[in-house]
Design an enzyme around this catalytic site. Structure first.
Site, short mmCIF file in Angstrom:
data_model
loop_
_atom_site.label_atom_id
_atom_site.label_comp_id
_atom_site.label_asym_id
_atom_site.label_seq_id
_atom_site.Cartn_x
_atom_site.Cartn_y
_atom_site.Cartn_z
N CYS A 179 -5.56 3.08 9.96
CA CYS A 179 -5.91 4.51 10.04
C CYS A 179 -7.42 4.68 10.17
O CYS A 179 -7.94 5.77 10.00
CB CYS A 179 -5.38 5.29 8.85
SG CYS A 179 -6.01 4.71 7.28
N PHE B 237 0.86 -1.20 0.00
CA PHE B 237 0.00 0.00 0.00
C PHE B 237 0.90 1.25 0.00
O PHE B 237 0.76 2.14 0.83
CB PHE B 237 -0.93 0.04 1.23
CG PHE B 237 -1.74 -1.21 1.44
CD1 PHE B 237 -2.91 -1.43 0.72
CD2 PHE B 237 -1.33 -2.18 2.36
CE1 PHE B 237 -3.67 -2.59 0.93
CE2 PHE B 237 -2.08 -3.33 2.56
CZ PHE B 237 -3.25 -3.54 1.85
N ALA C 137 2.31 -2.64 -9.68
CA ALA C 137 0.87 -2.34 -9.56
C ALA C 137 0.16 -3.68 -9.41
O ALA C 137 0.05 -4.46 -10.36
CB ALA C 137 0.37 -1.61 -10.79
N1 SAH Z 1 1.57 4.14 3.02
C1 SAH Z 1 1.15 5.28 2.22
C2 SAH Z 1 -0.32 5.59 2.34
C3 SAH Z 1 -1.22 4.45 1.97
S1 SAH Z 1 -2.79 4.94 1.43
C4 SAH Z 1 2.01 6.47 2.58
O1 SAH Z 1 2.83 6.42 3.51
O2 SAH Z 1 1.87 7.51 1.93
C5 SAH Z 1 -3.48 3.45 0.92
C6 SAH Z 1 -3.04 2.98 -0.46
O3 SAH Z 1 -3.56 1.66 -0.61
C7 SAH Z 1 -3.60 3.78 -1.64
O4 SAH Z 1 -2.55 4.26 -2.43
C8 SAH Z 1 -4.44 2.76 -2.43
O5 SAH Z 1 -4.29 2.90 -3.85
C9 SAH Z 1 -3.87 1.44 -1.99
N2 SAH Z 1 -4.78 0.29 -2.05
C10 SAH Z 1 -6.09 0.24 -1.75
N3 SAH Z 1 -6.56 -1.02 -1.87
C11 SAH Z 1 -5.52 -1.79 -2.25
C12 SAH Z 1 -5.36 -3.19 -2.53
N4 SAH Z 1 -6.37 -4.04 -2.42
N5 SAH Z 1 -4.13 -3.64 -2.87
C13 SAH Z 1 -3.08 -2.78 -2.96
N6 SAH Z 1 -3.18 -1.46 -2.73
C14 SAH Z 1 -4.37 -0.97 -2.38
#
Ligand code: SAH
Length: 393
Positions: A337, A228, A277
């Site tokens: 969060c 993420f 991705a």
């Molecule tokens: N760790 C990051 C913030 C994470 S926000 C930082 O420090 O800035 C959460 C992220 O999870 C988003 O970018 C979103 O695109 C991604 N996300 C949401 N569902 C997901 C999934 N099923 N698999 C992978 N990524 C996902």
């Protein structure tokens, strides 16, 4: 003069404890017919003054701006913003050559419910979560400019997705002070492109700054998975900390572009980093056991109380996959969060995941939101970010 809003009998109790919200069920009637976003005076059923605040239609009817009978004018905005700025200066996040990325206004935590302002170098990104803050945006932008004179020149207003749709305010994102500007911000000496035009929230997750610094200390020689990753904050810190390799994963292709850009800004041509991705659960299922430092920082699994049970199951399922695959002697940084998930809820979900893996697990650190996301002591709902750093044998 402001219109008077009368509470039902006895409904001033929470306000005596300085809680800044008045729910619609507590309202008896309002003298006159205020526009949404107007400032109202709140009185008990007996007519005693309690507070002034922004009125709006919805479950939270009033967000309190002051418990004194004052006028909400330019001097008010200036003094609240100046107080918030002073605190950021004393915590060392504002006006430092090493760091110009911080949250200046954290809603209730800065006694300005409904308002968020993040500063990225010369630009403040302002987000209204209440109609009142939208209505007062010009006065707020003016106060921001005055208080931050010499440091911040631009104010970008970004509330298209945070205001209630039904209010039909026709809000549009855009600069309300200044304009086109350099969008590279510095956090603890590392550079990040901030996409305030299209990015999530105000463009960056400022709230993980301290936790990223801690991660940097653990990164040396490790194989890191940043799940993420979004803009790749944790990944860039891991690189500086001397990680052996860093893999960043996010389901959004845009996030992967961002992490690659940020990596190029700080560590051009460095072959230790790769971004993918991919869906988190799929990646965790299919990956090998090559990682000995894993970061799990998912989006909020529960946005409201009804979703809590499923959210906890989600956290357990996600963490169980990390416990299953992480190398012996590995370190897991895991976060939630979701505001409705308490520290204890989260810890139980992670405990369940650990037990499923039958690994020996120790808690090294208990993490939370940083000081520039303060919690108003009378508004415990302001606590939302929690994390654990675990040592997995
Ligand atoms: N760790 C990051 C913030 C994470 S926000 C930082 O420090 O800035 C959460 C992220 O999870 C988003 O970018 C979103 O695109 C991604 N996300 C949401 N569902 C997901 C999934 N099923 N698999 C992978 N990524 C996902």
């Amino acid at each position: 003069m402001y219109k008077n809003l009368y509470l039902r009998r006895g409904k001033e109790e929470s306000l005596k404890r300085f809680h800044p919200w008045i729910f619609s069920g507590a309202v008896h009637h309002i003298d006159g017919d205020p526009e949404e976003g107007e400032v109202v005076r709140v009185l008990t059923s007996e007519g005693d003054f309690v507070a002034v605040g922004h009125w709006q239609i919805g479950s939270i009817a009033v967000r309190v701006l002051a418990f004194e009978d004052i006028t909400i004018n330019a001097a008010f905005w200036k003094s609240r913003i100046a107080a918030a700025y002073e605190v950021r200066r004393s915590m060392g996040v504002a006006d430092s050559p090493n760091n110009n990325t911080y949250r200046l206004i954290h809603g209730e935590g800065d006694h300005l419910p409904g308002l968020v302002v993040d500063v990225y170098g010369k630009t403040a990104v302002m987000q209204a979560h209440s109609v009142g803050m939208h209505v007062d945006r010009e006065a707020i932008a003016g106060a921001l400019q005055e208080v931050l004179k010499g440091n911040v020149e631009n104010v970008y207003y970004k509330s298209e997705t945070t205001l209630p749709f039904k209010a039909a305010l026709g809000q549009e994102n855009g600069f309300i002070r200044g304009g086109e500007t350099d969008n590279v911000a510095v956090e603890n000496g590392l550079k990040f492109y901030i996409d305030w035009l299209k990015g999530q929230k105000t463009g960056f997750f400022v709230d993980q700054r301290d936790n990223r610094s801690l991660l940097e200390q653990y990164a040396a020689g490790r194989s890191v998975l940043n799940m993420f990753c979004y803009t790749g904050g944790f990944s860039v810190y891991a690189m500086r900390g001397g990680a052996r390799l860093v893999h960043s994963v996010d389901s959004s292709a845009k996030a992967v572009d961002l992490v690659n850009r940020n990596m190029a800004l700080n560590f051009p041509e460095d072959k230790r980093h790769r971004a993918f991705a991919e869906d988190a659960f799929k990646y965790l299922d299919e990956m090998g056991d090559q990682y000995d430092l894993i970061i799990l920082d998912p989006p909020a699994f529960a946005k409201h109380k009804e979703a809590l049970r499923n959210a906890l199951k989600g956290y357990t399922r996600l963490n169980a996959k990390a416990f299953e695959k992480i190398k012996p002697g590995g370190i897991l940084f895991t976060f939630s969060c979701s505001q409705v998930v308490t520290k204890d809820n989260f810890r139980t979900a992670v405990f369940t995941a650990a037990a499923l893996s039958k690994r020996r697990v120790r808690i090294l650190h208990q993490l939370h939101q940083p000081a520039d996301h303060p919690i108003n002591i009378y508004h415990p709902e302001g606590e939302y970010l929690k994390g654990l750093v675990l040592y997995v044998e």
